[in-house]
Design an enzyme around this catalytic site. Structure first.
Site, PDB file in Angstrom:
ATOM      1  N   CYS A  35       0.810  -1.233   0.000  1.00  0.00           N
ATOM      2  CA  CYS A  35       0.000   0.000   0.000  1.00  0.00           C
ATOM      3  C   CYS A  35       0.839   1.276   0.000  1.00  0.00           C
ATOM      4  O   CYS A  35       0.526   2.241  -0.704  1.00  0.00           O
ATOM      5  CB  CYS A  35      -0.961  -0.012   1.178  1.00  0.00           C
ATOM      6  SG  CYS A  35      -0.300  -0.720   2.678  1.00  0.00           S
TER       7      CYS A  35
ATOM      8  N   HIS B 206      -2.779   6.203   4.649  1.00  0.00           N
ATOM      9  CA  HIS B 206      -1.342   6.362   4.871  1.00  0.00           C
ATOM     10  C   HIS B 206      -0.906   7.742   4.365  1.00  0.00           C
ATOM     11  O   HIS B 206      -1.326   8.175   3.287  1.00  0.00           O
ATOM     12  CB  HIS B 206      -0.545   5.315   4.073  1.00  0.00           C
ATOM     13  CG  HIS B 206      -0.663   3.910   4.584  1.00  0.00           C
ATOM     14  ND1 HIS B 206      -1.247   3.576   5.783  1.00  0.00           N
ATOM     15  CD2 HIS B 206      -0.237   2.739   4.033  1.00  0.00           C
ATOM     16  CE1 HIS B 206      -1.170   2.255   5.946  1.00  0.00           C
ATOM     17  NE2 HIS B 206      -0.572   1.734   4.899  1.00  0.00           N
TER      18      HIS B 206
HETATM   19  N1  LIG Z   1      -4.680  -3.689   4.855  1.00  0.00           N
HETATM   20  C1  LIG Z   1      -4.010  -3.057   3.900  1.00  0.00           C
HETATM   21  O1  LIG Z   1      -3.870  -1.824   3.871  1.00  0.00           O
HETATM   22  C2  LIG Z   1      -3.374  -3.846   2.824  1.00  0.00           C
HETATM   23  C3  LIG Z   1      -2.823  -3.190   1.751  1.00  0.00           C
HETATM   24  C4  LIG Z   1      -2.203  -3.915   0.759  1.00  0.00           C
HETATM   25  C5  LIG Z   1      -2.181  -5.282   0.850  1.00  0.00           C
HETATM   26  N2  LIG Z   1      -2.744  -5.912   1.903  1.00  0.00           N
HETATM   27  C6  LIG Z   1      -2.684  -7.368   1.951  1.00  0.00           C
HETATM   28  O2  LIG Z   1      -3.981  -7.922   1.803  1.00  0.00           O
HETATM   29  C7  LIG Z   1      -4.088  -9.086   2.590  1.00  0.00           C
HETATM   30  C8  LIG Z   1      -5.283  -8.988   3.531  1.00  0.00           C
HETATM   31  O3  LIG Z   1      -5.227  -7.827   4.333  1.00  0.00           O
HETATM   32  P1  LIG Z   1      -6.475  -7.368   5.209  1.00  0.00           P
HETATM   33  O4  LIG Z   1      -6.088  -6.095   5.841  1.00  0.00           O
HETATM   34  O5  LIG Z   1      -7.744  -7.448   4.410  1.00  0.00           O
HETATM   35  O6  LIG Z   1      -6.490  -8.540   6.324  1.00  0.00           O
HETATM   36  P2  LIG Z   1      -7.691  -9.046   7.242  1.00  0.00           P
HETATM   37  O7  LIG Z   1      -8.738  -8.025   7.401  1.00  0.00           O
HETATM   38  O8  LIG Z   1      -7.044  -9.608   8.451  1.00  0.00           O
HETATM   39  O9  LIG Z   1      -8.344 -10.259   6.385  1.00  0.00           O
HETATM   40  C9  LIG Z   1      -7.667 -11.449   6.096  1.00  0.00           C
HETATM   41  C10 LIG Z   1      -8.525 -12.328   5.206  1.00  0.00           C
HETATM   42  O10 LIG Z   1      -7.781 -13.508   4.865  1.00  0.00           O
HETATM   43  C11 LIG Z   1      -8.564 -14.653   5.199  1.00  0.00           C
HETATM   44  N3  LIG Z   1      -7.695 -15.776   5.556  1.00  0.00           N
HETATM   45  C12 LIG Z   1      -6.814 -15.852   6.574  1.00  0.00           C
HETATM   46  N4  LIG Z   1      -6.221 -17.066   6.582  1.00  0.00           N
HETATM   47  C13 LIG Z   1      -6.756 -17.767   5.557  1.00  0.00           C
HETATM   48  C14 LIG Z   1      -6.570 -19.076   5.062  1.00  0.00           C
HETATM   49  N5  LIG Z   1      -5.716 -19.928   5.619  1.00  0.00           N
HETATM   50  N6  LIG Z   1      -7.295 -19.475   3.986  1.00  0.00           N
HETATM   51  C15 LIG Z   1      -8.173 -18.638   3.411  1.00  0.00           C
HETATM   52  N7  LIG Z   1      -8.395 -17.359   3.820  1.00  0.00           N
HETATM   53  C16 LIG Z   1      -7.691 -16.938   4.887  1.00  0.00           C
HETATM   54  C17 LIG Z   1      -9.418 -14.203   6.365  1.00  0.00           C
HETATM   55  O11 LIG Z   1     -10.500 -15.068   6.537  1.00  0.00           O
HETATM   56  P3  LIG Z   1     -11.230 -15.218   7.987  1.00  0.00           P
HETATM   57  O12 LIG Z   1     -12.133 -14.025   8.129  1.00  0.00           O
HETATM   58  O13 LIG Z   1     -11.983 -16.491   7.817  1.00  0.00           O
HETATM   59  O14 LIG Z   1     -10.165 -15.283   9.026  1.00  0.00           O
HETATM   60  C18 LIG Z   1      -9.815 -12.811   5.867  1.00  0.00           C
HETATM   61  O15 LIG Z   1     -10.832 -12.922   4.890  1.00  0.00           O
HETATM   62  C19 LIG Z   1      -2.742  -9.265   3.281  1.00  0.00           C
HETATM   63  O16 LIG Z   1      -1.951 -10.111   2.469  1.00  0.00           O
HETATM   64  C20 LIG Z   1      -2.169  -7.879   3.278  1.00  0.00           C
HETATM   65  O17 LIG Z   1      -0.763  -7.877   3.284  1.00  0.00           O
HETATM   66  C21 LIG Z   1      -3.367  -5.240   2.882  1.00  0.00           C
END
Ligand SMILES: NC(=O)c1ccc[n+]([C@@H]2O[C@H](COP(=O)([O-])OP(=O)(O)OC[C@H]3O[C@@H](n4cnc5c(N)ncnc54)[C@H](OP(=O)(O)O)[C@@H]3O)[C@@H](O)[C@H]2O)c1
Length: 348
Positions: A129, A244
């Site tokens: 991000c 950010h």
């Molecule tokens: N947040 C940001 O600003 C941002 C920016 C760029 C990239 N990202 C990337 O995007 C990804 C998610 O971020 P987020 O902030 O959305 O995280 P989050 O809110 O914690 O959500 C994580 C998601 O992944 C699922 N998950 C976790 N373990 C899993 C598994 N073993 N199999 C299938 N699904 C699984 C979770 O499902 P459950 O609900 O069932 O646990 C949930 O849907 C990360 O890789 C992060 O690095 C995030």
């Protein structure tokens, strides 16, 4: 022939996944069917905001028959399941850091290097991000004057860490405002409420930069196709929910005036210039949250370097920093004929 693409959203219950579902619908992406996947914890859960979509689990059977799979479920899930989706015939757009620096995987920002999409081998990576918002603003300056060096300080929101970090900030703030003890920090090394942590990400053994700082440096060089660009970065976590902010010192090969930089930024796709400091007008995280634009302000000459400018760059880390770009890449793949809808009904 099916009418549109069959799309999987992996991590559909998370912050980024929820937004990807919303954006696919709002932007009218030509999908014949969207299937929501998450961890075993969520299987069977109904997503009320998405017309009652029911969350599925990942298995060799359930991942068959997709044209596109948008992943936001962390690096481990992408490492294991993205190649399996590709083997089953889908193109994967991945939000995690797992594939970004792989030489075979294009790392693409829709306004910056869309042509890199043509060279994918099944997986396409969405940048970090903090990198994403910065390169959208830097691209027009790089094209005009050639960036030689960047000195970056970030002020990163807790939603960039995940949902649990948002809860931790809110719980700590609530406890402190009520003069109660906070629980031991879980998501960060220290209390995040009313604090600023000079550690966004983790330090590997023997490393003096965090993985977040390395991502910012390495991904910027890859996207701007300039392996020699000199970059120094300090990534700071601040008690902001979403959005950010980045202070960026940009040293160019050819001198660039603030006036010309402003002109270039005003014409740049995906960029909004908010730059009247006398009137207290500059980008703010609280205003950027909920928007798909990258906001730039405080455009000024570095008084110590006639080849350098200072900028303040702000964007919604969950939208342009993740979900919006992923959906924009899916749209570009469609517009450029790089993904073909399946000819027949997919297997159940
Ligand atoms: N947040 C940001 O600003 C941002 C920016 C760029 C990239 N990202 C990337 O995007 C990804 C998610 O971020 P987020 O902030 O959305 O995280 P989050 O809110 O914690 O959500 C994580 C998601 O992944 C699922 N998950 C976790 N373990 C899993 C598994 N073993 N199999 C299938 N699904 C699984 C979770 O499902 P459950 O609900 O069932 O646990 C949930 O849907 C990360 O890789 C992060 O690095 C995030």
């Amino acid at each position: 022939m099916s009418n549109g693409y069959r799309v999987a959203v992996v991590g559909a219950t998370g912050q980024v996944g929820t937004l990807m579902l919303e954006l696919l619908r709002e932007r009218g992406f030509p999908a014949s069917e969207i299937v929501a996947f998450a961890s075993e914890r969520s299987v069977g859960r109904t997503l009320e905001d998405e017309d009652g979509l029911v969350v599925q689990g990942l298995s060799d059977e359930s991942i068959r028959g997709f044209d596109l799979a948008l992943f936001s479920a962390g690096g481990a899930t992408s490492g294991e399941w993205a190649p399996r989706f590709v083997d089953a015939g889908a193109i994967v757009i991945d939000n995690s850091s797992r594939w970004r620096m792989n030489e075979e995987v294009p790392l693409v920002v829709s306004e910056v290097n869309p042509d890199a999409l043509a060279h994918h081998g099944g997986i396409i990576a969405n940048p970090n991000c903090s990198t994403m918002q910065m390169v959208v603003a830097l691209k027009p300056l790089h094209d005009e004057a050639g960036i030689d060096r960047l000195v970056i300080s970030t002020y990163q929101a807790v939603s960039g860490t995940g949902k649990r970090a948002v809860d931790e900030l809110l719980d700590q703030s609530h406890a402190l405002l009520h003069e109660r003890q906070i629980a031991p920090p879980d998501q960060y090394a220290h209390q995040i409420a009313f604090n600023a942590l000079p550690q966004a990400g983790t330090f590997a053994v023997g490393e003096d930069h965090t993985d977040e700082e390395r991502k910012l440096m390495n991904e910027t060089r890859k996207i701007l196709a300039d392996p020699a660009m000199r970059i120094s970065a300090t990534c700071v976590r601040v008690p902001v929910l979403t959005g950010h902010s980045e202070a960026v010192n940009v040293q160019t090969r050819v001198p660039l005036s603030p006036e010309r930089a402003r002109e270039l930024l005003l014409a740049a796709p995906g960029v909004s210039v908010l730059d009247d400091p006398q009137a207290a007008l500059y980008p703010l995280a609280i205003h950027a949250a909920g928007s798909d634009e990258v906001f730039v302000g405080r455009i000024r000459r570095d008084p110590g370097n006639e080849h350098a400018l200072d900028l303040w760059i702000v964007a919604d880390n969950l939208r342009k920093g993740a979900a919006t770009n992923a959906v924009q890449l899916a749209e570009l793949l469609h517009e450029r004929g790089l993904v073909r809808p399946r000819q027949e009904a997919s297997p159940a």
